[in-house]
Design an enzyme around this catalytic site. Structure first.
Site, PDB file in Angstrom:
ATOM      1  N   MET A   1       0.851  -1.171   0.000  1.00 26.32           N
ATOM      2  CA  MET A   1       0.000   0.000   0.000  1.00 26.32           C
ATOM      3  C   MET A   1       0.898   1.235   0.000  1.00 26.32           C
ATOM      4  O   MET A   1       1.537   1.536   1.003  1.00 26.32           O
ATOM      5  CB  MET A   1      -0.908  -0.010   1.232  1.00 26.32           C
ATOM      6  N   PRO A   2       0.985   1.968  -1.103  1.00 28.58           N
ATOM      7  CA  PRO A   2       1.770   3.192  -1.113  1.00 28.58           C
ATOM      8  C   PRO A   2       1.076   4.273  -0.277  1.00 28.58           C
ATOM      9  O   PRO A   2      -0.126   4.485  -0.405  1.00 28.58           O
ATOM     10  CB  PRO A   2       1.833   3.598  -2.580  1.00 28.58           C
ATOM     11  N   THR A   3       1.872   4.919   0.555  1.00 28.57           N
ATOM     12  CA  THR A   3       1.369   6.030   1.362  1.00 28.57           C
ATOM     13  C   THR A   3       2.229   7.248   1.099  1.00 28.57           C
ATOM     14  O   THR A   3       3.453   7.183   1.204  1.00 28.57           O
ATOM     15  CB  THR A   3       1.409   5.675   2.862  1.00 28.57           C
TER      16      THR A   3
ATOM     17  N   GLU B   1      -2.800   5.695  -0.291  1.00 25.60           N
ATOM     18  CA  GLU B   1      -3.101   6.601   0.823  1.00 25.60           C
ATOM     19  C   GLU B   1      -2.333   7.902   0.617  1.00 25.60           C
ATOM     20  O   GLU B   1      -1.141   7.882   0.292  1.00 25.60           O
ATOM     21  CB  GLU B   1      -2.656   5.981   2.152  1.00 25.60           C
TER      22      GLU B   1
END
Length: 61
Positions: free
Chosen positions: A1-3, A40
């Site tokens: 999940m890239p944040t 995100e």
């Protein structure tokens, strides 16, 4: 999940922020092959008086 944590000067409109996060999400999905619901983005707005570059506050530039 890239944040993504993005710090920017306060004062941009809701529409500008909406366009920005949509563009970042789209580009992230295309380049990393992830689904939009995994991206995100946290926007932190900072007052110009709380940010300095080269020893000068942006509020005084």
């Amino acid at each position: 999940m890239p944040t993504f944590h993005v710090e920017l000067f306060e004062g941009r409109s809701l529409e500008q922020k909406r366009q920005f996060v949509e563009a970042i999400t789209k580009t992230t999905c295309e380049s990393l092959g992830v689904e939009p619901n995994s991206v995100e983005i946290i926007l932190t707005e900072v007052k110009r008086e709380h940010w300095a570059t080269a020893g000068k506050l942006w509020s005084e530039a």
